[in-house]
Design a protein around this motif. Structure first.
Motif, PDB file in Angstrom:
ATOM      1  N   GLY A  42      20.104 112.943  25.148  1.00 50.43           N
ATOM      2  CA  GLY A  42      19.265 112.154  26.039  1.00 50.43           C
ATOM      3  C   GLY A  42      20.011 111.439  27.149  1.00 50.43           C
ATOM      4  O   GLY A  42      19.403 110.699  27.923  1.00 50.43           O
ATOM      5  N   ALA A  43      21.307 111.646  27.221  1.00 50.97           N
ATOM      6  CA  ALA A  43      22.109 110.954  28.229  1.00 50.97           C
ATOM      7  C   ALA A  43      22.689 111.944  29.232  1.00 50.97           C
ATOM      8  O   ALA A  43      22.707 113.159  28.991  1.00 50.97           O
ATOM      9  CB  ALA A  43      23.238 110.175  27.558  1.00 50.97           C
ATOM     10  N   GLU A  44      23.166 111.398  30.356  1.00 49.80           N
ATOM     11  CA  GLU A  44      23.838 112.221  31.343  1.00 49.80           C
ATOM     12  C   GLU A  44      25.231 112.597  30.841  1.00 49.80           C
ATOM     13  O   GLU A  44      25.839 111.879  30.030  1.00 49.80           O
ATOM     14  CB  GLU A  44      23.980 111.433  32.654  1.00 49.80           C
ATOM     15  N   ARG A  45      25.755 113.693  31.346  1.00 47.01           N
ATOM     16  CA  ARG A  45      27.126 114.072  31.023  1.00 47.01           C
ATOM     17  C   ARG A  45      28.053 113.128  31.775  1.00 47.01           C
ATOM     18  O   ARG A  45      27.918 112.965  33.001  1.00 47.01           O
ATOM     19  CB  ARG A  45      27.396 115.521  31.425  1.00 47.01           C
ATOM     20  N   GLU A  46      28.965 112.501  31.062  1.00 46.31           N
ATOM     21  CA  GLU A  46      29.839 111.510  31.682  1.00 46.31           C
ATOM     22  C   GLU A  46      31.299 111.940  31.598  1.00 46.31           C
ATOM     23  O   GLU A  46      31.740 112.547  30.620  1.00 46.31           O
ATOM     24  CB  GLU A  46      29.667 110.127  31.036  1.00 46.31           C
ATOM     25  N   TRP A  47      32.019 111.583  32.640  1.00 40.28           N
ATOM     26  CA  TRP A  47      33.446 111.869  32.710  1.00 40.28           C
ATOM     27  C   TRP A  47      34.205 110.963  31.749  1.00 40.28           C
ATOM     28  O   TRP A  47      33.904 109.770  31.642  1.00 40.28           O
ATOM     29  CB  TRP A  47      33.925 111.653  34.142  1.00 40.28           C
ATOM     30  N   VAL A  48      35.198 111.532  31.067  1.00 38.21           N
ATOM     31  CA  VAL A  48      35.989 110.792  30.091  1.00 38.21           C
ATOM     32  C   VAL A  48      37.436 110.617  30.558  1.00 38.21           C
ATOM     33  O   VAL A  48      37.974 109.515  30.538  1.00 38.21           O
ATOM     34  CB  VAL A  48      35.977 111.518  28.725  1.00 38.21           C
ATOM     35  N   ALA A  49      38.055 111.716  30.972  1.00 37.27           N
ATOM     36  CA  ALA A  49      39.470 111.665  31.356  1.00 37.27           C
ATOM     37  C   ALA A  49      39.813 112.891  32.182  1.00 37.27           C
ATOM     38  O   ALA A  49      39.106 113.904  32.131  1.00 37.27           O
ATOM     39  CB  ALA A  49      40.366 111.598  30.121  1.00 37.27           C
ATOM     40  N   ALA A  50      40.907 112.792  32.939  1.00 40.20           N
ATOM     41  CA  ALA A  50      41.370 113.914  33.740  1.00 40.20           C
ATOM     42  C   ALA A  50      42.883 113.886  33.849  1.00 40.20           C
ATOM     43  O   ALA A  50      43.511 112.828  33.732  1.00 40.20           O
ATOM     44  CB  ALA A  50      40.745 113.879  35.136  1.00 40.20           C
ATOM     45  N   TYR A  60      41.492 107.753  33.219  1.00 43.61           N
ATOM     46  CA  TYR A  60      40.565 107.540  32.116  1.00 43.61           C
ATOM     47  C   TYR A  60      39.361 106.709  32.546  1.00 43.61           C
ATOM     48  O   TYR A  60      39.476 105.809  33.380  1.00 43.61           O
ATOM     49  CB  TYR A  60      41.261 106.811  30.966  1.00 43.61           C
ATOM     50  N   ALA A  61      38.232 106.978  31.910  1.00 43.80           N
ATOM     51  CA  ALA A  61      37.082 106.101  32.047  1.00 43.80           C
ATOM     52  C   ALA A  61      37.387 104.794  31.322  1.00 43.80           C
ATOM     53  O   ALA A  61      38.118 104.779  30.320  1.00 43.80           O
ATOM     54  CB  ALA A  61      35.842 106.763  31.445  1.00 43.80           C
ATOM     55  N   ASP A  62      36.825 103.703  31.800  1.00 46.19           N
ATOM     56  CA  ASP A  62      37.090 102.393  31.199  1.00 46.19           C
ATOM     57  C   ASP A  62      36.702 102.365  29.725  1.00 46.19           C
ATOM     58  O   ASP A  62      37.344 101.689  28.919  1.00 46.19           O
ATOM     59  CB  ASP A  62      36.333 101.304  31.954  1.00 46.19           C
ATOM     60  N   SER A  63      35.665 103.108  29.375  1.00 39.74           N
ATOM     61  CA  SER A  63      35.147 103.076  28.004  1.00 39.74           C
ATOM     62  C   SER A  63      36.119 103.675  26.982  1.00 39.74           C
ATOM     63  O   SER A  63      35.981 103.409  25.778  1.00 39.74           O
ATOM     64  CB  SER A  63      33.812 103.821  27.935  1.00 39.74           C
ATOM     65  N   VAL A  64      37.085 104.460  27.434  1.00 40.07           N
ATOM     66  CA  VAL A  64      38.013 105.101  26.492  1.00 40.07           C
ATOM     67  C   VAL A  64      39.468 104.714  26.743  1.00 40.07           C
ATOM     68  O   VAL A  64      40.347 105.089  25.958  1.00 40.07           O
ATOM     69  CB  VAL A  64      37.886 106.639  26.529  1.00 40.07           C
ATOM     70  N   THR A  69      43.836 109.768  24.771  1.00 41.06           N
ATOM     71  CA  THR A  69      44.976 110.243  25.552  1.00 41.06           C
ATOM     72  C   THR A  69      44.770 111.704  25.908  1.00 41.06           C
ATOM     73  O   THR A  69      44.600 112.542  25.016  1.00 41.06           O
ATOM     74  CB  THR A  69      46.287 110.093  24.766  1.00 41.06           C
ATOM     75  N   ILE A  70      44.794 111.998  27.205  1.00 38.76           N
ATOM     76  CA  ILE A  70      44.702 113.381  27.662  1.00 38.76           C
ATOM     77  C   ILE A  70      46.108 113.898  27.913  1.00 38.76           C
ATOM     78  O   ILE A  70      46.970 113.165  28.421  1.00 38.76           O
ATOM     79  CB  ILE A  70      43.823 113.488  28.934  1.00 38.76           C
ATOM     80  N   SER A  71      46.360 115.141  27.533  1.00 39.57           N
ATOM     81  CA  SER A  71      47.685 115.723  27.747  1.00 39.57           C
ATOM     82  C   SER A  71      47.552 117.231  27.901  1.00 39.57           C
ATOM     83  O   SER A  71      46.482 117.798  27.662  1.00 39.57           O
ATOM     84  CB  SER A  71      48.623 115.392  26.581  1.00 39.57           C
ATOM     85  N   GLN A  72      48.640 117.865  28.291  1.00 37.22           N
ATOM     86  CA  GLN A  72      48.618 119.311  28.488  1.00 37.22           C
ATOM     87  C   GLN A  72      49.900 119.933  27.969  1.00 37.22           C
ATOM     88  O   GLN A  72      50.952 119.299  27.978  1.00 37.22           O
ATOM     89  CB  GLN A  72      48.459 119.643  29.978  1.00 37.22           C
ATOM     90  N   ASP A  73      49.784 121.147  27.511  1.00 34.46           N
ATOM     91  CA  ASP A  73      50.935 121.951  27.128  1.00 34.46           C
ATOM     92  C   ASP A  73      50.932 123.159  28.053  1.00 34.46           C
ATOM     93  O   ASP A  73      50.155 124.101  27.854  1.00 34.46           O
ATOM     94  CB  ASP A  73      50.837 122.371  25.662  1.00 34.46           C
ATOM     95  N   ASN A  74      51.765 123.104  29.080  1.00 30.46           N
ATOM     96  CA  ASN A  74      51.746 124.168  30.086  1.00 30.46           C
ATOM     97  C   ASN A  74      52.180 125.514  29.514  1.00 30.46           C
ATOM     98  O   ASN A  74      51.684 126.560  29.926  1.00 30.46           O
ATOM     99  CB  ASN A  74      52.633 123.779  31.262  1.00 30.46           C
ATOM    100  N   ALA A  75      53.089 125.470  28.557  1.00 28.96           N
ATOM    101  CA  ALA A  75      53.568 126.726  27.965  1.00 28.96           C
ATOM    102  C   ALA A  75      52.456 127.440  27.211  1.00 28.96           C
ATOM    103  O   ALA A  75      52.397 128.669  27.179  1.00 28.96           O
ATOM    104  CB  ALA A  75      54.745 126.454  27.043  1.00 28.96           C
ATOM    105  N   GLU A  76      51.564 126.636  26.605  1.00 30.23           N
ATOM    106  CA  GLU A  76      50.469 127.211  25.819  1.00 30.23           C
ATOM    107  C   GLU A  76      49.155 127.251  26.593  1.00 30.23           C
ATOM    108  O   GLU A  76      48.138 127.699  26.062  1.00 30.23           O
ATOM    109  CB  GLU A  76      50.279 126.399  24.529  1.00 30.23           C
ATOM    110  N   ASN A  77      49.172 126.760  27.850  1.00 31.46           N
ATOM    111  CA  ASN A  77      47.941 126.699  28.651  1.00 31.46           C
ATOM    112  C   ASN A  77      46.819 126.000  27.886  1.00 31.46           C
ATOM    113  O   ASN A  77      45.681 126.493  27.828  1.00 31.46           O
ATOM    114  CB  ASN A  77      47.502 128.101  29.071  1.00 31.46           C
TER     115      ASN A  77
END
Length: 128
Positions: A42-50, A60-64, A69-77
């Protein structure tokens, strides 16, 4: 063709942790954003992190902020979202998303329309 596949959702009690993963394939360039969104019933899709893949800058969004924690592993894509101190209000379908090539000087993409590629979503349920 870019494809995003999420995994790692589930059910947890308040205060617990989960880690979401998003396997990305098909990107042929380096400088773009990957993000996480969520949508409760029932809610809109909201952004969390990038994260800006070229430099690793995170947002990050203030709520989180301070809990996720958002992270990336470039070797594993692979993109991750570590979620700690979970609250019942974090319950939602979580989506991984990716932009097209993105200039580092442009505004950080926080809107659904900024992202071209989407995963199928993974459910996160937090009970009190």
């Amino acid at each position: 063709q870019v494809q995003l596949v999420e995994s790692g959702g589930g059910s947890v009690q308040a205060g617990g942790s989960l880690r979401l993963s998003c396997a990305a394939s098909g990107y042929t360039y380096s400088y773009f954003y990957m993000g996480w969104f969520r949508q409760a019933p029932g809610a809109e899709r909201e952004w969390v992190a990038a994260i800006y893949t070229g430099a690793g800058n995170t947002y990050y969004a203030d709520s989180v902020k301070g809990r996720f924690t958002i992270s990336q592993d470039n070797a594993e894509n692979t993109l991750y979202l570590q979620m700690d101190s979970l609250k019942p209000e974090d319950t939602a379908m979580y989506y991984c998303a990716g932009t097209i090539r993105y200039n580092a000087y442009w505004r950080v993409p926080r809107e659904r329309t900024n992202y071209k590629y989407w995963g199928q979503g993974t459910q996160v349920t937090v009970s009190s």
